[in-house]
Design an enzyme around this catalytic site. Structure first.
Site, PDB file in Angstrom:
ATOM      1  CB  CYS A 162      -0.626   0.139   1.443  1.00 27.78           C
ATOM      2  SG  CYS A 162      -1.801  -1.741   1.602  1.00 27.78           S
ATOM      3  CG  HIS A 294      -2.196   4.283   5.223  1.00 25.32           C
ATOM      4  ND1 HIS A 294      -2.191   3.744   4.142  1.00 25.32           N
ATOM      5  CD2 HIS A 294      -2.196   3.426   5.013  1.00 25.32           C
ATOM      6  CE1 HIS A 294      -2.132   3.201   3.615  1.00 25.32           C
ATOM      7  NE2 HIS A 294      -3.011   2.380   4.311  1.00 25.32           N
ATOM      8  CD  GLU A 305      -2.981   7.654   8.719  1.00 21.04           C
ATOM      9  OE1 GLU A 305      -2.106   8.543   8.230  1.00 21.04           O
ATOM     10  OE2 GLU A 305      -4.589   7.046   9.186  1.00 21.04           O
ATOM     11  CE  LYS A 326      -5.783   3.898   1.483  1.00 17.96           C
ATOM     12  NZ  LYS A 326      -4.796   5.424   1.753  1.00 17.96           N
ATOM     13  CG  HIS A 331      -6.640   0.587   1.014  1.00 20.48           C
ATOM     14  ND1 HIS A 331      -5.339   0.760  -0.568  1.00 20.48           N
ATOM     15  CD2 HIS A 331      -5.847   0.228   1.955  1.00 20.48           C
ATOM     16  CE1 HIS A 331      -4.115   0.789  -0.193  1.00 20.48           C
ATOM     17  NE2 HIS A 331      -4.123   0.308   2.148  1.00 20.48           N
ATOM     18  CG  PHE A 390      -0.484  -5.197   4.438  1.00 25.51           C
ATOM     19  CD1 PHE A 390      -1.129  -5.056   5.951  1.00 25.51           C
ATOM     20  CD2 PHE A 390      -1.947  -6.007   3.727  1.00 25.51           C
ATOM     21  CE1 PHE A 390      -2.468  -4.923   6.496  1.00 25.51           C
ATOM     22  CE2 PHE A 390      -2.743  -6.342   4.598  1.00 25.51           C
ATOM     23  CZ  PHE A 390      -3.004  -5.715   5.776  1.00 25.51           C
TER      24      PHE A 390
END
Length: 402
Positions: A162, A294, A305, A326, A331, A390
């Site tokens: 990502c 994010h 976050e 998003k 995403h 990830f």
């Protein structure tokens, strides 16, 4: 060291097939998430996504090209054409020899992979198209962009889940900043919305069945999207000399690794990336007005976050605006940071902050100004774009208005 500016932008995503359409949708807080449409979707537990509908590939590419271009490559080329048309650049001679392309992508040609597995295992065919490998390889989009626009300098693909787009754009920034290239085409793309792509993500149990609600207490997971964002990063002096329109200046970046867990995010890793981008850009925390988060809509990401932002910005965190687009375009995995950079440019150029739509209930662990549900007009001089992947791989970009 060279100053680095953005002189062109292009996109294809669920909100729009161009940058103006996408920004209009963001201003309106429009949701691009809906029912998925592809073969065997009824077998999936997750049947929603931010899919690019009303996209006619034959309007952009001929039959021979389509035999070489997976959907993620198609998105990239269309976005690149828009970006370069806006920049007004053509590449020949020394400019072509030194300019290149760095793109982010995570899954490669997932649609091609899915179709050919189905052909061999379900339909029992013993042959596949001879161009399957060059069609599905992760670097296909970067390679085709380099060929279409005669870019003969450094060209490659970054694959960091990502954070792929932000890592790619950071590399492109470094190359222009350090004088290696006068112009770099950069960004990222992804198209995983096929049966196998969604089925794989189902296994992680992080997907929502109804909506993406970042920072809302009742959030229940992420929603996949697809698309591409492509930008022209250019040496400021080179851009000024030719009279180019400048959209924003890229002033710094940072990349960190959590080195702790393959899927769970780390507050410390995220905070070090945010603080590192500020340090690289020679900014103080109070200089920043907006952060494109994010913001995946998962319980783990959002609170981590927000905690990282609070740690880095201290008392100024309460005066920051932080939103997750998003909630609108989903995403987009390897392409998500590139599409989200558009929201940062809109904040800096137009003074419009894209909202976090779907926000319903305050969460005490996400107690920041998340610009809930409606866009906001505000003057912003500096914006950050966060990407946390990830594998514990983090990348943050800092932009300034011009």
């Amino acid at each position: 060291m060279k100053r680095v500016v953005i002189t062109g932008a292009g996109t294809v995503n669920a909100l729009g097939l161009t940058v103006p359409d996408t920004l209009e949708a963001m201003r309106e807080g429009r949701c691009g998430i809906g029912q998925l449409a592809f073969q065997d979707v009824e077998r999936l537990s997750i049947q929603i996504g931010a899919q690019v509908h009303e996209f006619d590939e034959t309007a952009h590419f001929n039959r021979q090209q389509l035999s070489l271009y997976d959907r993620f490559t198609q998105f990239t080329l269309i976005a690149a054409r828009e970006a370069l048309a806006q920049a007004g650049l053509e590449f020949s001679g020394e400019l072509a020899a030194k300019s290149g392309v760095v793109l982010g992508n995570s899954g490669g040609g997932m649609t091609t992979l899915d179709e050919n597995y189905r052909s061999v295992y379900e339909e029992g065919k013993n042959r596949v198209h001879p161009f399957v490998v060059p069609k599905l390889m992760n670097n296909a989009a970067a390679s085709h962009v380099s060929m279409e626009f005669n870019l003969k300098g450094p060209s490659f693909t970054v694959s960091t889940a990502c954070a792929s787009s932000n890592h790619a754009m950071s590399q492109a920034f470094q190359m222009v900043h350090g004088g290696l290239a006068p112009v770099m085409i950069t960004g990222g793309s992804e198209s995983m919305l096929c049966f196998g792509g969604v089925k794989a993500w189902e296994g992680l149990r992080v997907m929502s069945k109804d909506a993406c609600r970042p920072f809302s207490a009742n959030r229940n997971g992420m929603v996949q999207g697809e698309g591409a964002g492509v930008f022209v990063f250019e040496d400021y002096d080179h851009a000024r000399k030719r009279g180019a329109e400048i959209l924003a200046e890229v002033v710094g970046f940072a990349m960190t690794s959590d080195a702790s867990d393959i899927v769970m995010p780390s507050k410390n890793g995220a905070a070090r990336a945010i603080a590192g981008a500020l340090h690289d850009a020679k900014l103080n925390p109070q200089d920043v007005g907006y952060i494109n988060a994010h913001g995946t809509g998962t319980a783990a990401n959002d609170k981590t976050e927000c905690a990282a932002v609070a740690d880095v910005f201290g008392a100024h965190a309460d005066r920051l605006m932080i939103s997750s687009t998003k909630s609108m375009h989903g995403h987009c995995i390897g392409g998500t940071g590139a599409i989200e950079l558009l929201a940062c440019i809109m904040a800096l150029r137009d003074g419009v902050i894209a909202p976090t739509i779907g926000y319903e209930e305050p969460d005490p662990e996400c107690a920041l100004d998340v610009v809930p549900n409606e866009a906001r007009e505000a003057k912003v001089d500096v914006a950050l774009s966060n990407a946390f992947a990830f594998g514990g791989l983090n990348s943050v970009l800092a932009l300034r208005g011009v």
